[in-house]
Write a protein that holds these residues in place. Structure first.
Motif, short mmCIF file in Angstrom:
data_model
loop_
_atom_site.label_atom_id
_atom_site.label_comp_id
_atom_site.label_asym_id
_atom_site.label_seq_id
_atom_site.Cartn_x
_atom_site.Cartn_y
_atom_site.Cartn_z
N LEU A 41 0.81 -1.22 0.00
CA LEU A 41 0.00 0.00 0.00
C LEU A 41 0.85 1.27 0.00
N PHE A 42 2.15 1.12 0.10
CA PHE A 42 3.06 2.27 0.08
C PHE A 42 3.68 2.39 -1.30
N ASP A 43 3.73 3.61 -1.80
CA ASP A 43 4.32 3.87 -3.11
C ASP A 43 5.64 4.59 -2.90
N TYR A 44 6.73 3.87 -3.10
CA TYR A 44 8.05 4.49 -2.95
C TYR A 44 9.00 3.92 -3.99
N GLN A 45 9.98 4.73 -4.32
CA GLN A 45 10.99 4.33 -5.30
C GLN A 45 12.37 4.17 -4.65
N LYS A 54 7.65 5.72 6.23
CA LYS A 54 6.41 5.38 6.93
C LYS A 54 6.20 3.86 6.93
N CYS A 55 6.49 3.23 5.81
CA CYS A 55 6.34 1.79 5.68
C CYS A 55 7.20 1.05 6.71
N TRP A 56 8.43 1.50 6.86
CA TRP A 56 9.40 0.84 7.73
C TRP A 56 9.53 1.47 9.11
N ALA A 57 8.62 2.38 9.46
CA ALA A 57 8.62 2.97 10.81
C ALA A 57 8.37 1.86 11.83
#
Length: 86
Positions: A41-45, A54-57
């Protein structure tokens, strides 16, 4: 980059091991690292993206029994795919 060190993450996770499990269960694969809000659900490059952080917090991470973690993943992916078809 994430604002914490591996030793901090290890301490955080050790303090939140599900009842009836041990840290050795994580080492042996009986527990898995779970993202409370799923990674897909996270969009990161890159690791510099806000979404990656935020995903890896730490507050988005927990240990779950492997079977439950896999079930949660497949259920979530199926639900997302079904929503995309509507």
């Amino acid at each position: 980059k994430l604002g914490y060190k591996m030793k901090d993450l290890r301490t955080y996770l050790k303090n939140r091991i599900p009842e009836g499990y041990t840290w050795q269960d994580y080492i042996n694969g009986k527990l898995q690292l779970d993202h409370i809000i799923p990674r897909y659900l996270f969009d990161y490059q890159t690791i510099n993206d806000t979404s990656f952080k935020k995903c890896w917090a730490m507050k988005n991470l927990r240990l779950l029994p492997a079977r439950k973690n896999k079930l949660n993943y497949y259920t979530g992916v199926r639900n997302v795919k079904q929503e995309a078809l509507c």
